[in-house]
Design an enzyme around this catalytic site. Structure first.
Site, PDB file in Angstrom:
ATOM      1  N   VAL A 140     -41.189 -46.474  42.416  1.00  0.00           N
ATOM      2  CA  VAL A 140     -40.279 -46.102  41.323  1.00  0.00           C
ATOM      3  C   VAL A 140     -40.188 -44.580  41.294  1.00  0.00           C
ATOM      4  CG1 VAL A 140     -39.861 -46.171  38.836  1.00  0.00           C
ATOM      5  CG2 VAL A 140     -40.884 -48.161  39.974  1.00  0.00           C
TER       6      VAL A 140
ATOM      7  N   HIS B 131     -45.294 -41.305  37.515  1.00  0.00           N
ATOM      8  CA  HIS B 131     -46.122 -42.140  36.645  1.00  0.00           C
ATOM      9  C   HIS B 131     -47.559 -42.104  37.118  1.00  0.00           C
ATOM     10  CE1 HIS B 131     -44.223 -44.521  39.811  1.00  0.00           C
ATOM     11  NE2 HIS B 131     -45.329 -45.269  39.844  1.00  0.00           N
TER      12      HIS B 131
ATOM     13  N   ASN C  44     -49.159 -42.390  43.010  1.00  0.00           N
ATOM     14  CA  ASN C  44     -48.570 -42.619  44.324  1.00  0.00           C
ATOM     15  C   ASN C  44     -47.400 -41.651  44.501  1.00  0.00           C
ATOM     16  OD1 ASN C  44     -50.320 -44.773  44.894  1.00  0.00           O
ATOM     17  ND2 ASN C  44     -49.001 -46.213  43.804  1.00  0.00           N
TER      18      ASN C  44
ATOM     19  N   GLN D 109     -45.111 -45.006  46.655  1.00  0.00           N
ATOM     20  CA  GLN D 109     -44.343 -44.870  45.415  1.00  0.00           C
ATOM     21  C   GLN D 109     -43.085 -45.733  45.496  1.00  0.00           C
ATOM     22  OE1 GLN D 109     -43.234 -40.836  44.399  1.00  0.00           O
ATOM     23  NE2 GLN D 109     -42.350 -41.453  42.434  1.00  0.00           N
TER      24      GLN D 109
ATOM     25  N   HIS E 202     -51.016 -44.236  37.192  1.00  0.00           N
ATOM     26  CA  HIS E 202     -51.637 -45.551  37.020  1.00  0.00           C
ATOM     27  C   HIS E 202     -53.046 -45.362  36.452  1.00  0.00           C
ATOM     28  CE1 HIS E 202     -48.862 -47.852  39.833  1.00  0.00           C
ATOM     29  NE2 HIS E 202     -48.670 -46.630  40.287  1.00  0.00           N
TER      30      HIS E 202
HETATM   31  P1  DGP Z   1     -45.565 -47.180  42.244  1.00  0.00           P
HETATM   32  O1  DGP Z   1     -45.662 -48.206  43.319  1.00  0.00           O
HETATM   33  O2  DGP Z   1     -46.729 -46.196  42.252  1.00  0.00           O
HETATM   34  O3  DGP Z   1     -44.215 -46.499  42.213  1.00  0.00           O
HETATM   35  O4  DGP Z   1     -45.719 -47.994  40.890  1.00  0.00           O
HETATM   36  C1  DGP Z   1     -44.653 -48.572  40.213  1.00  0.00           C
HETATM   37  C2  DGP Z   1     -45.246 -49.595  39.306  1.00  0.00           C
HETATM   38  O5  DGP Z   1     -44.238 -49.949  38.373  1.00  0.00           O
HETATM   39  C3  DGP Z   1     -45.671 -50.880  39.999  1.00  0.00           C
HETATM   40  O6  DGP Z   1     -47.089 -51.009  39.894  1.00  0.00           O
HETATM   41  C4  DGP Z   1     -44.982 -51.978  39.238  1.00  0.00           C
HETATM   42  C5  DGP Z   1     -44.448 -51.281  38.001  1.00  0.00           C
HETATM   43  N1  DGP Z   1     -43.184 -51.801  37.536  1.00  0.00           N
HETATM   44  C6  DGP Z   1     -42.047 -51.963  38.277  1.00  0.00           C
HETATM   45  N2  DGP Z   1     -41.069 -52.458  37.523  1.00  0.00           N
HETATM   46  C7  DGP Z   1     -41.586 -52.600  36.267  1.00  0.00           C
HETATM   47  C8  DGP Z   1     -41.048 -53.074  35.041  1.00  0.00           C
HETATM   48  O7  DGP Z   1     -39.878 -53.457  34.925  1.00  0.00           O
HETATM   49  N3  DGP Z   1     -41.897 -53.091  33.974  1.00  0.00           N
HETATM   50  C9  DGP Z   1     -43.204 -52.674  34.055  1.00  0.00           C
HETATM   51  N4  DGP Z   1     -43.934 -52.742  32.941  1.00  0.00           N
HETATM   52  N5  DGP Z   1     -43.726 -52.213  35.204  1.00  0.00           N
HETATM   53  C10 DGP Z   1     -42.927 -52.193  36.297  1.00  0.00           C
END
Ligand code: DGP
Length: 110
Positions: free
Chosen positions: A92, A96, A83, A90, A98
């Site tokens: 974060v 990354h 994303n 997106q 997925h």
């Molecule tokens: P995106 O929406 O593409 O930026 O994906 C971010 C992903 O990060 C989302 O699917 C949830 C995951 N995520 C957010 N916070 C945390 C966390 O604290 N731990 C883990 N393991 N995943 C997280």
């Protein structure tokens, strides 16, 4: 200020980590969208796919995404998603990848 994923990679925030090497780390998504949902994250805090992305790093993340699919035994197929930005969903700001699998995934995404 470290990104959320830097804090996970450093161990400050716990995660279910399933892989690591010198370039990246993989851990399970906290809010899985499929039976298997793994995030492959570079140690370097590249902001997004829009950032000044090194081709070797991008390639490495895809190779590891495939490695994770094999490790998770996604032999019936899987999806790899990046994303990017607001419209891309997106949430974060640390690049990354997925890796999703374990069920048939709809297309197109919403
Ligand atoms: P995106 O929406 O593409 O930026 O994906 C971010 C992903 O990060 C989302 O699917 C949830 C995951 N995520 C957010 N916070 C945390 C966390 O604290 N731990 C883990 N393991 N995943 C997280």
């Amino acid at each position: 200020m470290p990104t959320l994923f830097e804090r996970i990679i450093s161990g400050e925030i716990p995660s279910d980590q399933i892989y690591q090497d010198e370039v990246c780390v993989a851990f399970r998504d906290i809010d899985p969208k499929a039976p298997t949902h793994v995030l492959v994250v570079p140690r370097k805090p590249v902001r997004s796919l829009d950032d000044d992305l090194d081709a070797a790093l991008a390639g490495h993340l895809l190779v590891v995404a495939n490695k994770m699919a094999q490790q998770e035994q996604l032999s019936n197929g899987y999806r790899v998603v990046i994303n990017c930005g607001e419209d891309g969903g997106q949430s974060v700001d640390h690049l990354h990848v997925h890796v999703l699998g374990g069920r048939a995934l709809d297309w197109p995404p919403g």
